[in-house]
Design an enzyme around this catalytic site. Sequence first.
Site, PDB file in Angstrom:
ATOM      1  CE  LYS A  28    -109.444  37.020 -20.711  1.00 19.84           C
ATOM      2  NZ  LYS A  28    -109.221  38.457 -20.660  1.00 19.84           N
ATOM      3  NE  ARG A  98    -112.743  40.464 -17.625  1.00 19.49           N
ATOM      4  CZ  ARG A  98    -111.908  40.822 -16.638  1.00 19.49           C
ATOM      5  NH1 ARG A  98    -110.618  40.730 -16.790  1.00 19.49           N
ATOM      6  NH2 ARG A  98    -112.385  41.247 -15.502  1.00 19.49           N
ATOM      7  N   GLY A 107    -101.593  41.922 -27.538  1.00 18.33           N
ATOM      8  CA  GLY A 107    -101.793  42.973 -28.533  1.00 18.33           C
ATOM      9  C   GLY A 107    -103.234  43.341 -28.754  1.00 18.33           C
ATOM     10  CG  MET A 109    -110.466  46.047 -26.366  1.00 19.62           C
ATOM     11  SD  MET A 109    -112.205  45.879 -26.682  1.00 19.62           S
ATOM     12  CE  MET A 109    -112.716  45.036 -25.192  1.00 19.62           C
ATOM     13  NE  ARG A 354    -102.997  34.556 -18.737  1.00 16.08           N
ATOM     14  CZ  ARG A 354    -102.984  35.786 -19.192  1.00 16.08           C
ATOM     15  NH1 ARG A 354    -103.688  36.107 -20.248  1.00 16.08           N
ATOM     16  NH2 ARG A 354    -102.282  36.723 -18.605  1.00 16.08           N
ATOM     17  CG  HIS A 470     -97.468  45.236 -22.006  1.00 17.77           C
ATOM     18  ND1 HIS A 470     -96.393  45.648 -22.753  1.00 17.77           N
ATOM     19  CD2 HIS A 470     -98.313  44.624 -22.865  1.00 17.77           C
ATOM     20  CE1 HIS A 470     -96.605  45.320 -24.016  1.00 17.77           C
ATOM     21  NE2 HIS A 470     -97.765  44.707 -24.114  1.00 17.77           N
ATOM     22  CB  SER A 779     -76.751  15.078 -45.991  1.00 18.11           C
ATOM     23  OG  SER A 779     -77.017  16.062 -45.028  1.00 18.11           O
ATOM     24  CB  CYS A 846     -76.719  19.022 -43.043  1.00 19.50           C
ATOM     25  SG  CYS A 846     -76.432  19.147 -44.812  1.00 19.50           S
ATOM     26  CE1 TYR A 866     -77.412  13.767 -40.576  1.00 20.70           C
ATOM     27  CE2 TYR A 866     -77.531  11.465 -41.233  1.00 20.70           C
ATOM     28  CZ  TYR A 866     -77.094  12.759 -41.460  1.00 20.70           C
ATOM     29  OH  TYR A 866     -76.345  13.053 -42.562  1.00 20.70           O
TER      30      TYR A 866
HETATM   31  C1  PEP Z   1     -77.538  23.535 -47.635  1.00 13.31           C
HETATM   32  O1  PEP Z   1     -77.488  23.979 -48.766  1.00 13.31           O
HETATM   33  O2  PEP Z   1     -78.576  23.302 -47.031  1.00 13.31           O
HETATM   34  C2  PEP Z   1     -76.282  23.261 -46.919  1.00 13.31           C
HETATM   35  C3  PEP Z   1     -76.310  22.691 -45.734  1.00 13.31           C
HETATM   36  O3  PEP Z   1     -75.128  23.682 -47.487  1.00 13.31           O
HETATM   37  P1  PEP Z   1     -74.638  25.192 -47.417  1.00 13.31           P
HETATM   38  O4  PEP Z   1     -75.507  25.929 -46.487  1.00 13.31           O
HETATM   39  O5  PEP Z   1     -73.222  25.138 -47.001  1.00 13.31           O
HETATM   40  O6  PEP Z   1     -74.802  25.607 -48.858  1.00 13.31           O
END
Ligand code: PEP
Length: 889
Positions: A28, A98, A107, A109, A354, A470, A779, A846, A866
């Site tokens: 502000k 303010r 949340g 005052m 804002r 709100h 991975s 993953c 990736y």
């Molecule tokens: C992990 O352990 O991050 C994974 C992708 O395998 P899972 O969740 O199947 O154990």
Amino acid sequence: MIQTVYHFGGDAPHDDERQKDKTVTGGKGANLAVMAGIGLPVPPGFTITTEESVRYLNEGEDFSDKLRADVAEAVAHIERSVGKKLGDPADPLLVSVRSGAQVSMPGMMDTVLNLGLNDETVEGLATSSGDARFAWDSYRRFIQMYSDVVLGLDHGAFEQAVEIAKEDKGYFSDTEMEADDWRAIVDEFKQIVRRERGEPFPQDVEAQLWGAIAAVFESWDSERAKIYRRLNAIPAEWGTAVNVQAMVFGNMGDTSATGVAFTRDPSTGERAYYGEWLVNAQGEDVVAGIRTPQYLTRARREAAGAKLPSMEEAMPEAYAELERVFDLLERHYRDMQDIEFTVQEGKLWMLQTRTGKRTARAALKMAVDMVEEGLIDEKAAVLRIDPMALDQLLHPALDPDAPRDVVAKGLPASPGAASGAIVLDADTAEQRANRGDAVILVRVETSPEDIHGMHAARGILTARGGMTSHAAVVARGMGRPCVSGASSVSINLADRKLRIGSRELKEGDVITLDGATGEVMAGEVPTIEPELAGDFGTLMDWADRYRRMAVRTNAETPEDCRTARGFGAQGIGLCRTEHMFFDTGRISAMRAMILADDERGRRAALERLLPEQRSDFAEIFRTMAGLPCTIRLLDPPLHEFLPSRDEEFQELASDLSVGVEHLKRRAGELHEFNPMLGHRGCRLGITFPEIYEMQARAIFEAACEVTGEGGDPVVPEIMIPLVATRRELDILRKLVERVAADVFEERGASVDYLVGTMIELPRAALMAGKIAKEAMFFSFGTNDLTQTALGVSRDDASRFLGPYVEKGIYQRDPFVSLDIEGVGELVRLAAERGRATRADIKLGICGEHGGDPASIDFCETTGLDYVSASPYRVPIARLAAAQAALRAS
Ligand code: PEP
Ligand code: MG
């Protein structure tokens, strides 16, 4: 000496960059300085820095001498600019106080208005303004607000006193109250204060000011603020600034007004001014929903069929000035602004600006439009969208063809659709949601005390309040559907019942909200998948242009694969093959395999599973049409597939023609005390190689089959889970290669393939240099890596991680957002050591973190190739990966 206070407005300079830095003067304060700096009409005032609030809270809640002196000087600056003095009995200066943290925090005052009034100055204000009613009305407002936010008194008693007075007089609305009526109310208010506190209402204006400043500082550590900080990952060290500003009055008669406005529509993103205003009122009246606000523009008023005039019609000059301001602000900030203004006797004053909160849909439209308008470039557009906000768009909306039993209509305050059981208070909402129930929180209006219930609910319905109430603002921020101001809803809290229009409902009954139309329906209405073209597609195209990492998906059914491809997935990063065994048709073959007494029995059962697995993989390869597919061999402990209930054992026994007792004994033998660290992952492949052989065979046969159908060749990536040592991978890689050679020979055909591993154990991360000798890709399985690095069970963490996050031991749940400092270090190290051995090793992630923006940012800086996320997270990951790349460049 560090500056504690910055002046704005009047003749103050606005060229100090620290003053425009939100971390110093709060959102502000910084924006007030910017507005004053570009010549907009801002009432003069000053900002006490966030640093001072932190100092105050850390150093025993005492003001420094420097702060006292700087504030005195700053008050004198306001007095000079306005030509009035604080506490002057003849013509007093009044100020607002303010809070203003770095980010807006509902949340906290909020505001004390009209500070500087007391029994003497109120008379002076009456004389100087020539309006006794205005003076006494202002004084009673001040006493009530100050008592509420500074003295901590409940506002109920004050409201009740006003209600009773109105009833006695036979008045319908506050506007009928006369000067003497307000004077009597002031007397009553002062008595309430004396009764509740045992002391009179403070008459000393200096004491009033310091009391308000202290209250703002202390509000940073209020329960409400702490909850809000926790939900929004706001660090406690930030502190809040305090803004003290000369009052301007929207309640000085019919040429005065107050309002809030957005420079574009925050729900749809449409380029049309949007807002609400009230004649002869103070700011709080608009937000609090006490009077129903009027539309800002004529077009909106007409579209809504409303009678009360828009500001455009009622105050054309002030409105024209407002339009000029909108334009200047958008050009300065290059973004949609959310502003508060007051018109005092025809003159427009800016109280706040804002960057406005918006729905995901509006965010996309505005970003795409602003690129077209030349206001921002594509990169800025990509960086501007919160990836998690896309979630709002990726989720279902109500099926337009489904019958709807509409029982009420309110304002479409926050989009999305939700069904759930009615709950009438926030605590009940939280309790029932914790039990797994879908609930809709229904309130007259919401306040910051309701935040936890709003968070727990699927949707929010309020009887009062506008689009800027709100409930509306908070729900939009949280991505919860919300219908506000449904005036036909009346709530009977004593009986836990409510009336909606002509219908009587009770707590627990199911209703459905459509936050896009404002409709409230009885019962549950089916939903449909969203359409992802238009602005969404444009923005995702831009994101893909700046993204370096590929985005894959975690999927194991053709349907999930199709969904993920529709969202732009560039391959499968993790196909958890065990999920394919849970199918009812297959589970019995699986169970027969697990319960077999010897290898021969196991092989016989695996023979039955082979064609099923092969056709699953073939279907997935066809769906993914040549995109890379990482298929993980069996990972979970075998006992997960076994029956647990007596009837299931009976059924299986007769299926397999063996005795129940025999089965139970075998199941008992498979029992593990700590299955997460037990006989699972590659340990299964080492001890029961025939399982992995069957899976590898199914993969290669399917790959040959689908490649033989023409189209892009399939290049499967076979992934071995839970490897800790090079030797494990060496054995299993050779097993896979042997099966491949067999299949290729049998078929007289071959495909390219990769063998790699998951890195999901600390030992594997440390030994990555050696393991990379056997692996063509890594991975990172950060679910298990988090579990094993932290020594925190994935399955039991929820019992204690909440308090851990509250205490700041972990900033966020480490299973949701990667513990970059710890687990991240293992990932970084493994990536480095893996690359040192094999320069072209392919690296991906993953674990669940592959769909979390902060973790994705880390993956970018670590140079992974990736990320892989569940199908609905794919667009989020694409955008987050683009933002990470842009930030890194
Ligand atoms: C992990 O352990 O991050 C994974 C992708 O395998 P899972 O969740 O199947 O154990
Ligand atoms: Mg794992």
